[in-house]
Scaffold this motif. Structure first.
Motif, short mmCIF file in Angstrom:
data_model
loop_
_atom_site.label_atom_id
_atom_site.label_comp_id
_atom_site.label_asym_id
_atom_site.label_seq_id
_atom_site.Cartn_x
_atom_site.Cartn_y
_atom_site.Cartn_z
N PRO A 62 8.25 5.04 -1.94
CA PRO A 62 9.39 4.59 -1.55
C PRO A 62 9.48 3.10 -0.87
O PRO A 62 10.77 2.61 -0.35
CB PRO A 62 9.91 5.70 -0.42
CG PRO A 62 8.81 6.21 -0.10
CD PRO A 62 7.70 6.03 -1.13
N LEU A 63 8.21 2.45 -0.46
CA LEU A 63 8.41 1.20 0.23
C LEU A 63 8.61 0.20 -0.68
O LEU A 63 8.51 -1.09 -0.02
CB LEU A 63 7.25 1.20 1.02
CG LEU A 63 6.83 2.33 2.17
CD1 LEU A 63 5.57 1.98 2.74
CD2 LEU A 63 7.76 2.26 3.16
N ASN A 64 8.58 0.29 -1.77
CA ASN A 64 8.61 -0.87 -3.13
C ASN A 64 7.42 -1.90 -2.81
O ASN A 64 7.95 -3.26 -2.45
CB ASN A 64 9.90 -1.64 -2.94
CG ASN A 64 10.98 -0.44 -3.16
OD1 ASN A 64 11.10 0.10 -3.97
ND2 ASN A 64 12.11 -0.76 -2.53
N LEU A 65 6.36 -1.49 -2.47
CA LEU A 65 5.10 -2.38 -2.38
C LEU A 65 4.52 -2.70 -3.72
O LEU A 65 3.84 -2.29 -4.26
CB LEU A 65 4.06 -1.67 -1.58
CG LEU A 65 4.44 -1.07 -0.20
CD1 LEU A 65 3.40 -0.13 0.37
CD2 LEU A 65 4.62 -2.25 0.79
N TYR A 66 5.02 -3.74 -4.30
CA TYR A 66 4.75 -4.19 -5.54
C TYR A 66 4.04 -5.66 -5.43
O TYR A 66 4.26 -6.25 -4.68
CB TYR A 66 6.35 -4.69 -6.29
CG TYR A 66 6.77 -3.30 -6.54
CD1 TYR A 66 6.65 -2.48 -7.32
CD2 TYR A 66 8.26 -3.35 -6.13
CE1 TYR A 66 7.33 -1.31 -7.54
CE2 TYR A 66 9.22 -2.39 -6.27
CZ TYR A 66 8.42 -1.31 -6.98
OH TYR A 66 9.41 -0.31 -7.12
N PRO A 67 2.98 -5.66 -6.28
CA PRO A 67 2.22 -6.82 -6.20
C PRO A 67 2.94 -8.05 -6.62
O PRO A 67 3.87 -7.94 -7.32
CB PRO A 67 1.24 -6.77 -7.36
CG PRO A 67 1.01 -5.16 -7.48
CD PRO A 67 2.13 -4.46 -7.32
N PHE A 68 2.64 -9.12 -5.79
CA PHE A 68 3.24 -10.51 -6.36
C PHE A 68 4.64 -10.44 -5.56
O PHE A 68 5.11 -11.64 -5.44
CB PHE A 68 3.37 -10.89 -7.56
CG PHE A 68 1.94 -10.75 -8.27
CD1 PHE A 68 0.89 -11.55 -7.84
CD2 PHE A 68 1.77 -9.80 -9.34
CE1 PHE A 68 -0.33 -11.66 -8.49
CE2 PHE A 68 0.58 -9.78 -9.95
CZ PHE A 68 -0.62 -10.69 -9.50
N VAL A 69 5.10 -9.34 -4.97
CA VAL A 69 6.44 -9.02 -4.31
C VAL A 69 6.20 -9.03 -3.04
O VAL A 69 6.66 -9.82 -2.15
CB VAL A 69 7.29 -8.25 -4.92
CG1 VAL A 69 8.40 -8.12 -4.20
CG2 VAL A 69 7.63 -8.55 -6.33
N ASN A 70 5.27 -8.17 -2.46
CA ASN A 70 4.70 -7.88 -1.22
C ASN A 70 3.33 -8.24 -0.89
O ASN A 70 2.48 -8.09 -1.71
CB ASN A 70 4.89 -6.42 -0.99
CG ASN A 70 4.63 -5.97 0.21
OD1 ASN A 70 3.19 -5.90 0.69
ND2 ASN A 70 5.44 -5.48 1.05
N GLY A 71 3.01 -8.94 0.13
CA GLY A 71 1.79 -9.38 0.58
C GLY A 71 0.73 -8.21 0.54
O GLY A 71 -0.54 -8.61 0.01
N TRP A 72 1.00 -7.20 1.14
CA TRP A 72 -0.05 -5.93 1.12
C TRP A 72 -0.58 -5.64 -0.25
O TRP A 72 -1.69 -5.59 -0.52
CB TRP A 72 0.68 -4.87 1.98
CG TRP A 72 -0.28 -3.68 2.20
CD1 TRP A 72 -1.09 -3.67 3.07
CD2 TRP A 72 -0.34 -2.72 1.24
NE1 TRP A 72 -1.70 -2.34 3.19
CE2 TRP A 72 -1.22 -1.74 1.86
CE3 TRP A 72 0.11 -2.30 0.14
CZ2 TRP A 72 -1.59 -0.52 1.29
CZ3 TRP A 72 0.07 -0.91 -0.47
CH2 TRP A 72 -0.99 -0.16 0.18
N ALA A 73 0.70 -5.34 -1.29
CA ALA A 73 0.03 -5.14 -2.52
C ALA A 73 -0.67 -6.13 -3.24
O ALA A 73 -1.80 -5.88 -3.86
CB ALA A 73 1.41 -4.61 -3.27
#
Length: 147
Positions: A62-73
């Motif tokens: 539910p956190l929307n941790l998508y690569p290239f959108v979120n630094g963590w992912a």
């Protein structure tokens, strides 16, 4: 379902590292067993399953941790790519034992860095909905209770 996939994902990580260590030792000994079909094909199957479980967890989270959108992912994805490149360097590209050992150290480094990032304390997102931050708090509390 998410918990089952997460534990499967973690088991796959452990298995890929075990396959790497076995292949590394056999390569260092210059053993013919290093060319075993299971040791050659197994990691590729595990990497495919790893990517599938990771993709599932990214989509369902539910956190929307998508690569290239979120630094963590993106950092997790980069750590995985660098780990695979280090393993490939240690097992295939390196021509001397010194460089193979350097590849081993590099692979361990990227695996540990990705694991540390997976359990980062500061995963809360600025501007995220309150339920997402509540989810992060819940996961951190559960992790602390288990550990």
């Amino acid at each position: 379902m998410y918990t089952i996939v997460k534990h499967t994902h973690l088991t796959i990580i452990l298995l890929t590292f075990v396959f790497f260590l076995i292949s590394f030792v056999l390569t260092m000994k210059k053993s013919d067993a290093a060319n075993n079909k299971v040791l050659k094909i197994g990691p590729h199957i595990l990497y495919t399953l790893f990517i599938l479980t990771a993709a599932y967890m990214v989509v369902v989270n539910p956190l929307n941790l998508y690569p290239f959108v979120n630094g963590w992912a993106s950092s997790k994805l980069g750590g995985f790519v660098l780990y695979v490149l280090s393993v490939t360097f240690a097992l295939k590209w390196a021509k001397s034992n010194l460089w193979r050992f350097f590849g081993l150290i590099s692979a361990i480094f990227w695996l540990v860095m990705s694991a540390r990032l997976a359990y980062a304390d500061r995963l809360k997102l600025k501007g995220a909905p309150e339920d997402a931050n509540a989810y992060v708090d819940f996961v951190q509390q559960m992790t602390a209770a288990i550990c």
